[in-house]
Design an enzyme around this catalytic site. Sequence first.
Site, PDB file in Angstrom:
ATOM      1  N   SER A  32      43.277  35.019  44.067  1.00  0.00           N
ATOM      2  CA  SER A  32      42.444  34.707  45.229  1.00  0.00           C
ATOM      3  C   SER A  32      42.841  33.365  45.823  1.00  0.00           C
ATOM      4  O   SER A  32      43.417  32.513  45.140  1.00  0.00           O
ATOM      5  CB  SER A  32      40.955  34.688  44.851  1.00  0.00           C
ATOM      6  N   ASP A  81      33.866  33.028  31.674  1.00  0.00           N
ATOM      7  CA  ASP A  81      34.877  32.081  32.148  1.00  0.00           C
ATOM      8  C   ASP A  81      34.234  30.742  32.491  1.00  0.00           C
ATOM      9  O   ASP A  81      34.566  30.118  33.508  1.00  0.00           O
ATOM     10  CB  ASP A  81      35.615  32.651  33.359  1.00  0.00           C
TER      11      ASP A  81
END
Length: 518
Positions: A204, A354
């Site tokens: 991204s 994460d």
Amino acid sequence: MDEYSSIYSQPKTPRLKQEGFPDSIGDQHEKALIDENGEEDKKMASTEGTTGDSRSTPLTVSIPTFENVQALPTPMTYTPLSPGNLSMSPIDQSSLNIPKRRSHARLLDDMLSVTQPNQRVVSELIAPANLSPQRVVSLPTVTEEALVNDSVDSDNYTKEPYFPESSSSTEKCDDDIFQGFLLDHWDRPLLWKKVRPIGSGNFSTVLLYELMDQSNPKLKQVAVKRLKYPEELSNVEQINTSLRYKETLSRLENSLTRELQVLKSLNHPCIVKLLGINNPIFVTSKKPLCDLIIKTPRALPPCDMIMSYCPAGDLLAAVMARNGRLEAWLIQRIFTEVVLAVKYLHENSIIHRDLKLENILLKYSFDDINSFRDSPIYCKQNFIELADFGLCKKIENNEMCTARCGSEDYVSPEILMGVPYDGHLSDTWALGVILYSLFEDRLPFDPPPNASARQRSRATSHRIARFDWRWYRLSDYKTNVGKQIVENTLTRKNQRWSINEIYESPFVKTIADTLSFS
């Protein structure tokens, strides 16, 4: 009889029969030894007659060469001299010893640039070859998600309520003017103008956009997260022939739809907001990529998520700009907000997987936060937002995860070992890493200060598996209540604190009780 003759006249050792060797091998060796001895006697006699010194010539040792032996016993272990047809143990190709992802000597300007530092990764997908070696937002393994059907058929997918022509091609997505839709307002497209890139990763790119008509002050500035497609999906014509294409498409689609659905369902001050999307089909269809491939078969259309914007950047860059010198009250306040965000996720059966300093975004700079301490806004306003839900997962009660994903500095030992793990406890492990890093200005499983070359050669995963960490800055602070959280999270899973135990600790609870936004 001289001394050499007396030696050779000693009784010979009885010869023992050896299994697996020819009977004649001993005779050949003995004959060769006698011949050598005879020649040696003549030489020694000649030497003795000229020098008179019987000690000048040493004995000769003869070693048999086994010329007639056709086969030797099979070795018990493999050695470099073993026959080439022996099978060897397989070589592990999945080493987690990945180069360091950051350097303390980086300048702040470098950290704020588009190119982000290399980061260590734990992922079961290999990063695309044509992208930079940055942190991989890894896609979950197929053990946790089902694959799509073998054939892509338009009858199997949901039709979107509205398909905007302006976002039907990748080329239009690259323009400075961006068209998007707020959630549940598909009939009113809005236009934003690109300001600058914010950051970039393997899957991204994040850009800053400003609303053109200024009709809504809350939407004046937004962060647009633009999805990058893996190299395997660049050739859409392979859709009916390549199994790898279908599997990669399925994993990407599962990850994308899961992230969007989770973000759409979240509503907490300390969690990033999904405000809208460039194409409604991404949030209204269960298989948006497959639906869009049917409409645009030549290329996958862009996916742009409109997110809330945090002007002060990520926590790692802010800490490094301060050279790691943060006041205790500031660490306590920021960590409390992170705990509130994770507690909200776990209460809604969502795991992040994460958690790290880079995924904690600051709405205000440290100087601004310090200026708020004596004002009412200090307890009414949140200062951070938790971001990057690309690896998140909504789980059932007592469900164990199997996907090995995350960033290596922050993953728990059970993830590294490849065993089923409790996602809640993997998140609390990462919280321990974050708090330790704020206290010590170093990651807990980095090589220790003044480490030897041997210590530095050890992989981070090796130190994590051995729980090999210790205090340095806070080694003399016996009463620091924050140390209790680290010591009860960077430990074995059966002893590790849950998010509720972290929340109830004095370090967090005393601050959380004063906040009115939580």
